[in-house]
Design a protein around this motif. Structure first.
Motif, PDB file in Angstrom:
ATOM      1  N   ASN A  30      32.181  42.899  33.417  1.00  0.00           N
ATOM      2  CA  ASN A  30      33.173  43.235  32.390  1.00  0.00           C
ATOM      3  C   ASN A  30      33.341  42.136  31.343  1.00  0.00           C
ATOM      4  OD1 ASN A  30      33.821  44.617  35.011  1.00  0.00           O
ATOM      5  ND2 ASN A  30      35.232  45.723  33.698  1.00  0.00           N
ATOM      6  N   ILE A  31      33.583  40.911  31.798  1.00  0.00           N
ATOM      7  CA  ILE A  31      33.886  39.799  30.888  1.00  0.00           C
ATOM      8  C   ILE A  31      32.633  38.946  30.715  1.00  0.00           C
ATOM      9  CG2 ILE A  31      35.375  37.803  30.491  1.00  0.00           C
ATOM     10  CD1 ILE A  31      36.927  40.396  30.493  1.00  0.00           C
ATOM     11  N   LYS A  32      32.215  38.781  29.481  1.00  0.00           N
ATOM     12  CA  LYS A  32      30.974  38.056  29.179  1.00  0.00           C
ATOM     13  C   LYS A  32      31.311  36.839  28.326  1.00  0.00           C
ATOM     14  CE  LYS A  32      29.021  42.697  28.947  1.00  0.00           C
ATOM     15  NZ  LYS A  32      30.327  43.356  29.161  1.00  0.00           N
ATOM     16  N   THR A  33      31.297  35.655  28.915  1.00  0.00           N
ATOM     17  CA  THR A  33      31.659  34.447  28.167  1.00  0.00           C
ATOM     18  C   THR A  33      30.534  33.423  28.236  1.00  0.00           C
ATOM     19  OG1 THR A  33      32.671  33.364  30.090  1.00  0.00           O
ATOM     20  CG2 THR A  33      34.098  34.781  28.760  1.00  0.00           C
ATOM     21  N   PRO A  34      30.341  32.663  27.151  1.00  0.00           N
ATOM     22  CA  PRO A  34      29.368  31.566  27.200  1.00  0.00           C
ATOM     23  C   PRO A  34      29.695  30.564  28.310  1.00  0.00           C
ATOM     24  CG  PRO A  34      30.099  31.968  24.938  1.00  0.00           C
ATOM     25  CD  PRO A  34      30.971  32.805  25.823  1.00  0.00           C
ATOM     26  N   GLU A  35      30.990  30.415  28.617  1.00  0.00           N
ATOM     27  CA  GLU A  35      31.409  29.485  29.667  1.00  0.00           C
ATOM     28  C   GLU A  35      30.774  29.830  31.010  1.00  0.00           C
ATOM     29  OE1 GLU A  35      35.669  27.762  31.220  1.00  0.00           O
ATOM     30  OE2 GLU A  35      35.464  29.948  31.052  1.00  0.00           O
ATOM     31  N   SER A  36      30.696  31.114  31.335  1.00  0.00           N
ATOM     32  CA  SER A  36      30.121  31.496  32.633  1.00  0.00           C
ATOM     33  C   SER A  36      28.647  31.131  32.698  1.00  0.00           C
ATOM     34  CB  SER A  36      30.335  32.991  32.911  1.00  0.00           C
ATOM     35  OG  SER A  36      29.727  33.793  31.924  1.00  0.00           O
ATOM     36  N   VAL A  37      27.933  31.327  31.597  1.00  0.00           N
ATOM     37  CA  VAL A  37      26.518  30.940  31.545  1.00  0.00           C
ATOM     38  C   VAL A  37      26.385  29.429  31.719  1.00  0.00           C
ATOM     39  CG1 VAL A  37      24.447  30.895  30.124  1.00  0.00           C
ATOM     40  CG2 VAL A  37      25.963  32.885  30.034  1.00  0.00           C
ATOM     41  N   ARG A  38      27.236  28.674  31.009  1.00  0.00           N
ATOM     42  CA  ARG A  38      27.175  27.211  31.061  1.00  0.00           C
ATOM     43  C   ARG A  38      27.468  26.685  32.459  1.00  0.00           C
ATOM     44  NH1 ARG A  38      30.850  23.550  31.109  1.00  0.00           N
ATOM     45  NH2 ARG A  38      32.576  24.890  30.456  1.00  0.00           N
ATOM     46  N   LEU A  39      28.491  27.227  33.095  1.00  0.00           N
ATOM     47  CA  LEU A  39      28.872  26.747  34.429  1.00  0.00           C
ATOM     48  C   LEU A  39      27.791  27.039  35.467  1.00  0.00           C
ATOM     49  CD1 LEU A  39      32.643  27.727  34.476  1.00  0.00           C
ATOM     50  CD2 LEU A  39      31.707  25.400  34.490  1.00  0.00           C
ATOM     51  N   MET A  40      27.215  28.220  35.411  1.00  0.00           N
ATOM     52  CA  MET A  40      26.148  28.555  36.367  1.00  0.00           C
ATOM     53  C   MET A  40      24.942  27.636  36.180  1.00  0.00           C
ATOM     54  SD  MET A  40      27.075  31.015  38.472  1.00  0.00           S
ATOM     55  CE  MET A  40      25.610  31.943  38.974  1.00  0.00           C
ATOM     56  N   ALA A  41      24.660  27.291  34.920  1.00  0.00           N
ATOM     57  CA  ALA A  41      23.552  26.365  34.651  1.00  0.00           C
ATOM     58  C   ALA A  41      23.905  24.954  35.105  1.00  0.00           C
ATOM     59  CB  ALA A  41      23.228  26.372  33.158  1.00  0.00           C
ATOM     60  N   GLU A  42      25.142  24.547  34.835  1.00  0.00           N
ATOM     61  CA  GLU A  42      25.587  23.191  35.198  1.00  0.00           C
ATOM     62  C   GLU A  42      25.504  22.974  36.708  1.00  0.00           C
ATOM     63  OE1 GLU A  42      29.869  20.945  35.140  1.00  0.00           O
ATOM     64  OE2 GLU A  42      29.336  22.100  33.350  1.00  0.00           O
ATOM     65  N   TYR A  43      25.909  23.978  37.470  1.00  0.00           N
ATOM     66  CA  TYR A  43      25.889  23.856  38.933  1.00  0.00           C
ATOM     67  C   TYR A  43      24.536  24.239  39.528  1.00  0.00           C
ATOM     68  CZ  TYR A  43      30.995  23.821  38.348  1.00  0.00           C
ATOM     69  OH  TYR A  43      32.283  23.535  37.969  1.00  0.00           O
ATOM     70  N   ASP A  44      23.648  24.775  38.693  1.00  0.00           N
ATOM     71  CA  ASP A  44      22.318  25.212  39.131  1.00  0.00           C
ATOM     72  C   ASP A  44      22.416  26.238  40.257  1.00  0.00           C
ATOM     73  OD1 ASP A  44      19.560  25.318  39.040  1.00  0.00           O
ATOM     74  OD2 ASP A  44      19.288  23.639  40.430  1.00  0.00           O
ATOM     75  N   TYR A  45      23.273  27.239  40.046  1.00  0.00           N
ATOM     76  CA  TYR A  45      23.473  28.295  41.036  1.00  0.00           C
ATOM     77  C   TYR A  45      22.658  29.536  40.661  1.00  0.00           C
ATOM     78  CZ  TYR A  45      27.722  26.085  43.021  1.00  0.00           C
ATOM     79  OH  TYR A  45      28.609  25.259  43.627  1.00  0.00           O
ATOM     80  N   PRO A  46      21.767  29.978  41.536  1.00  0.00           N
ATOM     81  CA  PRO A  46      21.216  31.326  41.379  1.00  0.00           C
ATOM     82  C   PRO A  46      22.174  32.322  42.029  1.00  0.00           C
ATOM     83  CG  PRO A  46      20.193  30.284  43.264  1.00  0.00           C
ATOM     84  CD  PRO A  46      21.206  29.294  42.717  1.00  0.00           C
ATOM     85  N   ALA A  47      22.226  33.530  41.488  1.00  0.00           N
ATOM     86  CA  ALA A  47      23.120  34.535  42.078  1.00  0.00           C
ATOM     87  C   ALA A  47      22.495  35.909  41.978  1.00  0.00           C
ATOM     88  CB  ALA A  47      24.480  34.531  41.367  1.00  0.00           C
ATOM     89  N   SER A  48      22.926  36.781  42.884  1.00  0.00           N
ATOM     90  CA  SER A  48      22.585  38.204  42.805  1.00  0.00           C
ATOM     91  C   SER A  48      23.664  38.864  41.962  1.00  0.00           C
ATOM     92  CB  SER A  48      22.551  38.819  44.202  1.00  0.00           C
ATOM     93  OG  SER A  48      21.732  38.063  45.069  1.00  0.00           O
ATOM     94  N   LEU A  49      23.271  39.423  40.822  1.00  0.00           N
ATOM     95  CA  LEU A  49      24.227  40.019  39.890  1.00  0.00           C
ATOM     96  C   LEU A  49      24.250  41.530  40.090  1.00  0.00           C
ATOM     97  CD1 LEU A  49      23.176  38.045  36.681  1.00  0.00           C
ATOM     98  CD2 LEU A  49      24.714  37.306  38.528  1.00  0.00           C
ATOM     99  N   PHE A  50      25.287  42.028  40.747  1.00  0.00           N
ATOM    100  CA  PHE A  50      25.416  43.468  40.987  1.00  0.00           C
ATOM    101  C   PHE A  50      26.147  44.074  39.785  1.00  0.00           C
ATOM    102  CE2 PHE A  50      24.599  41.864  45.210  1.00  0.00           C
ATOM    103  CZ  PHE A  50      23.763  42.827  45.753  1.00  0.00           C
ATOM    104  N   LEU A  51      25.353  44.543  38.826  1.00  0.00           N
ATOM    105  CA  LEU A  51      25.896  44.972  37.542  1.00  0.00           C
ATOM    106  C   LEU A  51      26.047  46.489  37.459  1.00  0.00           C
ATOM    107  CD1 LEU A  51      23.910  42.594  35.157  1.00  0.00           C
ATOM    108  CD2 LEU A  51      26.128  42.213  36.280  1.00  0.00           C
TER     109      LEU A  51
END
Length: 200
Positions: A30-51
């Motif tokens: 639902n919510i698409k923010t540049p912050e979420s992209v930045r944080l996932m990159a900063e922490y180097d987290y891969p995730a399964s995105l159930f969209l």
């Protein structure tokens, strides 16, 4: 990966493992923010995105940034009907799943291998629909990051093999911070569920 037996996809709630690993899954879109992209990159987290198609259709390309970081897009239906397991028969469920399969392939170049039911409820009818729609398993969760804190179905900390639920919501940063604190406290590494299951 548990096999499909009798045409019914297996249900995975956690992974039985002694390895110090945890799996992050993020739902809806639902919510698409540049912050979420930045944080996932900063922490180097891969995730399964159930969209869900209906929540990402306004900006499907947004999720390519996560894909570039090593995350994968999975199936959370076209419509996100949280009552689909009770309201819909087999064919309507299959149609909704296949619609998301094709949408994901069109936009992200891969047909999902994993399915998450809206709301988490499932049935044997749904398990058959998942298998017939071309997916390998239903994935639920044992813990979730929600409203800036962790909620556990078992115990009060993350354990090896836990599947963690998050959402693309306004409180994404707070939820991810809660998950990160729990993950580090438990000494676990975040790995991609699909890699571990061999379905990437």
């Amino acid at each position: 990966m548990p096999p499909i037996v009798g045409g019914l996809a297996p249900v995975i709630t956690k992974i039985e493992t002694k390895h110090p690993i945890v799996f992050l899954t993020i739902d809806d879109g639902n919510i698409k923010t540049p912050e979420s992209v930045r944080l996932m990159a900063e922490y180097d987290y891969p995730a399964s995105l159930f969209l869900t198609k209906d929540t990402i259709a306004d900006h499907p390309a947004f999720f390519n940034a996560f894909k570039a970081q090593g995350s994968l897009v999975e199936n959370h239906t076209v419509t996100h009907n949280i009552n689909m397991v009770r309201q819909w028969g087999y064919q309507q469920q299959v149609n909704d799943m296949v619609g998301m399969q094709e949408y994901a392939f069109q936009h992200y170049g891969r047909r999902p291998t994993l399915f998450r039911p809206p709301g988490g409820a499932y049935s044997n009818v749904m398990r058959k629909a998942v298998s017939d729609a071309g997916m390998k398993a239903i994935v639920t969760w044992e813990a979730k990051a929600n409203a800036g804190k962790m909620d556990y179905q078992v115990g009060n900390s993350l354990r090896p093999g836990d599947i963690v639920l998050m959402h693309f919501r306004a409180e994404f940063a707070a939820d991810l911070a809660a998950f990160r604190a729990a993950q580090l406290a438990a000494g676990l590494e975040v790995v991609l569920l699909e890699d571990f299951l061999g379905v990437a």
